[in-house]
Write a protein that holds these residues in place. Structure first.
Motif, short mmCIF file in Angstrom:
data_model
loop_
_atom_site.label_atom_id
_atom_site.label_comp_id
_atom_site.label_asym_id
_atom_site.label_seq_id
_atom_site.Cartn_x
_atom_site.Cartn_y
_atom_site.Cartn_z
N GLY B 184 0.78 -1.24 0.00
CA GLY B 184 0.00 0.00 0.00
C GLY B 184 0.81 1.28 0.00
O GLY B 184 0.24 2.38 -0.03
N VAL B 185 2.13 1.15 0.01
CA VAL B 185 2.97 2.32 0.26
C VAL B 185 3.00 3.28 -0.94
O VAL B 185 2.86 4.50 -0.77
N HIS B 186 3.17 2.75 -2.16
CA HIS B 186 3.29 3.64 -3.31
C HIS B 186 2.04 4.50 -3.51
O HIS B 186 2.12 5.72 -3.65
N GLY B 187 0.89 3.84 -3.52
CA GLY B 187 -0.36 4.59 -3.74
C GLY B 187 -0.58 5.68 -2.70
O GLY B 187 -1.01 6.80 -3.04
N VAL B 188 -0.27 5.39 -1.46
CA VAL B 188 -0.47 6.38 -0.39
C VAL B 188 0.54 7.52 -0.54
O VAL B 188 0.20 8.69 -0.31
N ALA B 189 1.77 7.20 -0.98
CA ALA B 189 2.77 8.25 -1.19
C ALA B 189 2.31 9.24 -2.27
O ALA B 189 2.44 10.45 -2.13
N ILE B 190 1.75 8.70 -3.35
CA ILE B 190 1.24 9.56 -4.44
C ILE B 190 0.08 10.40 -3.93
O ILE B 190 0.00 11.61 -4.16
#
Lengths: 346, 346
Positions: B184-190
């Motif tokens: 879930g990290v990439h989507g939340v970073a964006i």
């Protein structure tokens, strides 16, 4: 975020202009000054049209092209035909037999699914005609106002037969320069619909897959020196790229270059020079003189080379320069175009 | 112009919607109902992530991906890092050792050359880190208002080692399901930068090249059954694709799935389910039970697999369906998402 300092002022252009995508001097600057150093400095030659690679013992050609032509459908073809034939032809220019394509769509929200469907059908038909398979794909969608209906990237892989080594560096003084047929047709076909111009005769794009023609030429001799499909920037850009990369000069007999009357007339109206207008189904070949007649005969025997002609030769007289002998007996320098006379023609 | 009739009403969507690019059910429909028939009917499996090919005696993987992420620079990376790692990872998921990339830019007129330069530098650095070479490229420019700064397509080729055969069709009941780390990290970073949200802790994208991790896993045994990098649509989409393609069911123990607190909290605020949020440096593996412990140990010994975990297993109880066992002892169906919760995250 990496720091990055513009290594040279890129012609003092702090912003991207249309000409950076035109296949001329501005495109070359972007590749040489920005992309090549960033990607770790492969020879600029390696960053053109297609790369020759060794992988698992096989000698492969690998190529990529994005297509942003406007309009999506034009006389004689569509963005789908272009996307298949453009990459097939880039592979063929390295002497490879085109085998597999990938296909990446960037669709604009709101585009009709029927439009996408007609384009995909055109791609499928073009792939079957060219003898290649579309084996992997990707689709992204961007919001309305951030695209233009459909953009397509195709990349392709082909197998380079043993003994074939086509590249600008092999072009030497004495080589004969041939074209496979009439030039300027694709660009004029696009322009005629885009600007609502009519030239009396409908001009159809020459978009076609050149793999079969190249095979016929290689059957005469694997020792062709270089091939190019003169797309963006036209024949002028292709000849200049070869002259620059090989350190030779090229002399073209202007009257020997086949230009249809309809293209001549349209170019006169539009203020264009046919030498700079894009083609999508033609090639220019650099052939050792001993094989030139036989290669020309093989080209003329192929449906896509029926109007093939010798248009000039390679010389050591003016390295890096392309010179045209005019009909009146004079000479003129054929420069590398700065950008593209007609943007978004492929 | 070819005639084309929409074969099914594509969920009665006469127009492209954002969800058609989301990697969920709408994307799958577009591929199955529109692209696959047009391209002459390869198995739908062949049109996902990457294709395995034979060419000149070599067994190759070939993959393509376009990148339209917004913003171009985000915590932990940029569109340039994504464009390299995305295709490298698609190749790695077939067990291939990624070797060569192509790169096609679609630039919007007016974009700063410094922006393009920083992105190219990031691509170069990412390529070196992943051990691949960018060998061929293309640049097109579109008018202002027909793009969004920079779109990038990368395609890639890799060599599949002898004895390696990774594909959904090999997944069988009893296989152990592992993930390589927190999801879930990439989507939340964006999302954090796009919407100007702050979650107390800065969340960095997990964008990373997975070729080395896959090599370490294959060193334990070439007999892994399937790998997937859960990008668009998140872990939920990847598990559903595997279940559908293999005709098996998948059971996931929800508490075993590693989700960082920061992602849990951000998802609570945004109303998202971490199972559906994109990752760019994680993989999910389907491994025969005899090898599961050793593969897990090899993953944990690699920097990109330090938080690897067994999250579930494959069953014959509910073919084509993914079921999560909740912390409270209940079960819930994990559906294939329709589109993407956060468009343009890659």
């Amino acid at each position: 975020m990496l720091n990055w300092t513009c290594p040279v002022p890129l012609r003092d252009q702090p912003r991207i202009v249309m000409g950076h995508g035109g296949g001329g001097a501005l495109s070359a600057e972007l590749v040489e000054q920005l992309f090549t150093p960033a990607f770790g400095g492969p020879a600029p030659e390696a960053l053109t049209d297609s790369a020759a690679l060794e992988l698992g013992g096989a000698k492969l050609a690998f190529s990529t092209d994005s297509f942003v032509v406007r309009p999506l459908f034009f006389p004689g073809g569509s963005i789908g035909d272009l996307a298949v034939n453009g990459t097939v032809n880039d592979l063929a220019m390295s002497g490879a037999r085109p085998a597999y394509l990938s296909c990446g769509f960037i669709l604009e929200e709101g585009t009709g699914t029927d439009v996408v469907g007609r384009i995909a059908a055109a791609m499928g038909a073009a792939a079957r005609a060219a003898g290649v398979e579309v084996v992997t794909g990707d689709t992204k969608v961007v919001e309305a106002g951030h695209g233009d209906g459909v953009y397509i990237n195709t990349s392709g892989i082909g197998l380079i037969p043993p003994g074939v080594d086509l590249r600008p560096g092999r072009v030497v003084p004495g080589d004969v320069v041939l074209v496979s047929g009439a030039i300027g047709v694709h660009g004029v076909a696009i322009m005629s619909v885009r600007e609502g111009l009519e030239f009396g005769v409908e001009i159809l794009s020459d978009c076609a897959p050149l793999g079969g023609l190249v095979e016929a030429m290689l059957a005469v001799t694997p020792d062709l020196h270089a091939l190019r499909d003169p797309t963006r920037g036209g024949l002028a850009a292709s000849l200049n790229e070869i002259a620059a990369a090989s350190g030779t000069g090229i002399v073209v007999r202007e009257r020997a270059v086949p230009v249809p009357d309809a293209v001549t007339n349209a170019c006169a109206v539009l203020g264009l020079d046919p030498m700079y207008v894009a083609n999508e189904g033609k090639l220019v070949a650099f052939v050792p003189p001993a094989h030139a007649d036989a290669v020309l005969a093989a080209m003329r025997a192929h449906p896509l080379g029926a109007e093939a002609a010798v248009i000039g030769e390679v010389t050591d007289a003016h390295p890096g320069m392309v010179v045209a002998r005019t009909a009146l007996g004079g000479t003129r320098v054929v420069d590398l175009p700065l950008g593209e006379q007609l943007p978004r023609i492929c």
